[in-house]
Design a protein around this motif. Sequence first.
Motif, PDB file in Angstrom:
ATOM      1  N   SER A  73      22.532  31.128  65.967  1.00  0.00           N
ATOM      2  CA  SER A  73      22.040  32.219  65.121  1.00  0.00           C
ATOM      3  C   SER A  73      21.244  33.196  65.964  1.00  0.00           C
ATOM      4  O   SER A  73      20.185  32.851  66.498  1.00  0.00           O
ATOM      5  CB  SER A  73      21.146  31.684  63.988  1.00  0.00           C
ATOM      6  N   GLU A 104      28.495  32.933  55.652  1.00  0.00           N
ATOM      7  CA  GLU A 104      28.160  31.610  55.147  1.00  0.00           C
ATOM      8  C   GLU A 104      26.645  31.433  55.170  1.00  0.00           C
ATOM      9  O   GLU A 104      26.030  31.571  56.227  1.00  0.00           O
ATOM     10  CB  GLU A 104      28.813  30.535  56.019  1.00  0.00           C
ATOM     11  N   SER A 126      26.933  25.614  66.531  1.00  0.00           N
ATOM     12  CA  SER A 126      26.443  26.686  65.660  1.00  0.00           C
ATOM     13  C   SER A 126      25.352  27.429  66.406  1.00  0.00           C
ATOM     14  O   SER A 126      24.659  26.846  67.258  1.00  0.00           O
ATOM     15  CB  SER A 126      25.891  26.099  64.355  1.00  0.00           C
ATOM     16  N   ASP A 172      19.944  27.817  66.763  1.00  0.00           N
ATOM     17  CA  ASP A 172      19.776  28.716  65.625  1.00  0.00           C
ATOM     18  C   ASP A 172      18.631  29.721  65.745  1.00  0.00           C
ATOM     19  O   ASP A 172      18.272  30.368  64.755  1.00  0.00           O
ATOM     20  CB  ASP A 172      19.702  27.935  64.305  1.00  0.00           C
ATOM     21  N   ARG A 202      34.220  28.560  68.038  1.00  0.00           N
ATOM     22  CA  ARG A 202      33.647  28.232  66.727  1.00  0.00           C
ATOM     23  C   ARG A 202      33.100  29.505  66.084  1.00  0.00           C
ATOM     24  O   ARG A 202      32.228  30.170  66.654  1.00  0.00           O
ATOM     25  CB  ARG A 202      32.538  27.183  66.886  1.00  0.00           C
ATOM     26  N   ARG A 203      33.564  29.815  64.897  1.00  0.00           N
ATOM     27  CA  ARG A 203      33.077  31.021  64.224  1.00  0.00           C
ATOM     28  C   ARG A 203      31.567  30.966  64.013  1.00  0.00           C
ATOM     29  O   ARG A 203      30.889  31.987  64.031  1.00  0.00           O
ATOM     30  CB  ARG A 203      33.785  31.191  62.870  1.00  0.00           C
ATOM     31  N   ARG A 204      31.038  29.748  63.836  1.00  0.00           N
ATOM     32  CA  ARG A 204      29.599  29.642  63.606  1.00  0.00           C
ATOM     33  C   ARG A 204      28.764  30.006  64.842  1.00  0.00           C
ATOM     34  O   ARG A 204      27.541  30.119  64.738  1.00  0.00           O
ATOM     35  CB  ARG A 204      29.251  28.238  63.133  1.00  0.00           C
ATOM     36  N   SER A 211      28.933  35.449  61.146  1.00  0.00           N
ATOM     37  CA  SER A 211      29.633  34.377  60.430  1.00  0.00           C
ATOM     38  C   SER A 211      28.717  33.608  59.495  1.00  0.00           C
ATOM     39  O   SER A 211      29.074  33.313  58.351  1.00  0.00           O
ATOM     40  CB  SER A 211      30.259  33.416  61.437  1.00  0.00           C
ATOM     41  N   THR A 212      27.546  33.227  59.967  1.00  0.00           N
ATOM     42  CA  THR A 212      26.563  32.508  59.152  1.00  0.00           C
ATOM     43  C   THR A 212      25.241  33.261  59.213  1.00  0.00           C
ATOM     44  O   THR A 212      24.975  33.988  60.172  1.00  0.00           O
ATOM     45  CB  THR A 212      26.335  31.073  59.667  1.00  0.00           C
ATOM     46  N   GLY A 269      26.531  33.425  64.359  1.00  0.00           N
ATOM     47  CA  GLY A 269      25.607  33.496  63.242  1.00  0.00           C
ATOM     48  C   GLY A 269      24.434  34.416  63.527  1.00  0.00           C
ATOM     49  O   GLY A 269      24.202  34.864  64.655  1.00  0.00           O
ATOM     50  N   MET A 297      23.104  29.610  55.432  1.00  0.00           N
ATOM     51  CA  MET A 297      22.547  28.417  56.082  1.00  0.00           C
ATOM     52  C   MET A 297      21.097  28.323  55.616  1.00  0.00           C
ATOM     53  O   MET A 297      20.276  29.174  55.974  1.00  0.00           O
ATOM     54  CB  MET A 297      22.644  28.569  57.598  1.00  0.00           C
ATOM     55  N   SER A 326      22.612  23.034  67.230  1.00  0.00           N
ATOM     56  CA  SER A 326      22.571  24.288  66.494  1.00  0.00           C
ATOM     57  C   SER A 326      21.567  25.195  67.205  1.00  0.00           C
ATOM     58  O   SER A 326      20.363  25.001  67.079  1.00  0.00           O
ATOM     59  CB  SER A 326      22.139  24.057  65.042  1.00  0.00           C
TER      60      SER A 326
END
Length: 508
Positions: free
Chosen positions: A352, A125, A350, A295, A23-25, A69-70, A28, A127, A293
């Motif tokens: 981060s 992208e 996802s 993140d 997953r590219r996300r 990516s994000t 992040g 977020m 996520s």
Amino acid sequence: MTQPGPAAAKITVDPSFTVGPVRRRTFGAFVEHLGRCVYTGIFEPGHPDADVDGFRKDVLELTRELGVSTVRYPGGNFVSGYRWEDGVGPAGRRPVRLDLAWHSTDPNTVGVDEFAKWSAKAGVEPMMAVNLGTRGLQEALDLLEYCNIDGGTALSEQRRANGAADGYGIRMWCLGNEMDGPWQIGHKDALEYGRLAADTARGMRMIDPGLELVACGSSGPTMPTFGEWERVVLSETYELVDLVSAHQYFEDFGDLQEHLTAGHRMEAFIRDLVSHIDHVKSVKKSTKQVNISFDEWNVWHMSRDESKVPTGNDWPVAPVLLEDTYTVADAVVVGDLLVTLLRNTGRVHSASLAQLVNVIAPIMTEPGGRSWKQTTFHPFALTSRHASGTVLQLAVESPLVSGGTTADIAALSAVATFDAEKGEAVVFAVNRSATDALTLDAAVAALGNVRVVEALTYANKDPYWQASADDSTSVLPSENGTARVAGGQLTAELPAVSWSMIRLAMDA
């Protein structure tokens, strides 16, 4: 007398056994109004390398090279006291506000419009996070209208007047940040937050049913309410959200072997969080799958002086805060954390890295001066660049290591990705041993005829070497000449405290 060679770690790489897509996300990052992440980080109008909008072109270039990516924005703890309206409109008219989260002052020179413009330039992208600390449903709806409605309403026309003719189309939205934490402005208990998050999600979906919404999970696995918080929050929000946040940081307290087990601890957290999510799914008899996520994640030496916030009457703009200087060992840990996230791609949708610039970051800058890559930059950039296609489920046999309170974990941490379209498989391997080299012995016959096209290892005799503005290139990922394929077996030597990437091309 002959000395014994390195212990062997064995893996089997077979494209028939998959975990899920890359997953590219997963790749992040995070930009918060904290320290110098924004001001003199991504934004510095007076810098010799600033573009017409005040963004540092060197940081934009490094962000693209990092393969982000994000980017999650604007927080973090900061968002729980943030009034987004302060950061739009003519810069000279924007109010200066106290940031209670980091005991600082924010001039609001950078806000939603600037971040959207920077994201487009960086090719990432956005977020967005909404304030559910001091604010709530109406303010979240207003921000969504301002950002995503193309025109014809009061707030969308305000954005157009501010220079953005089209809506930003932001898909991912965080419903607050770490609301279980007593340090959070507007901290809430699980039921209070769950009901507010549910109301906010319902309202936002009335504007756009296709949004991807992230509910606040626990701020970390050591929180006393971890598990129960997820149960209560998801009982209120399960059918309304897509993801639950996970936050976890790791610190080297002086035991290198313990530090190198960070990926094992992240894996345990993910496993526990999945069980809590799926418990609620079972109780509700739901057909929907809520995922994770992750993140906020990184190495953060939060007990050191770098993390001490200003106090008293000192409310500086963009103070030097959380500016950790990372070691080779920290980079190996970051590489292993990415390996762990990829291994769990079935449920982690996802992630981060916190954060992007200056603040516990892979990219560092001097105000008015240079920028450079920290050690952690390299495994992230290479993994983002070369992981593609499908994540494979590996069979692993490895010697065990123990450190601190973490006992008997595999010295080898590995994942492989397989991209049939590119005709390539990539093995990412971490030797978690603080003292002993490993021989990697990988069965790759199931891939067909393969050859090594690139093998890089990041390690150093001194695992505590750090990059600086004066020397960021003495220790870089270097060719691993021991990697070779013969008779369907890939072998390579993995030094102690090392991260490696081996790319295999499949012959037609």
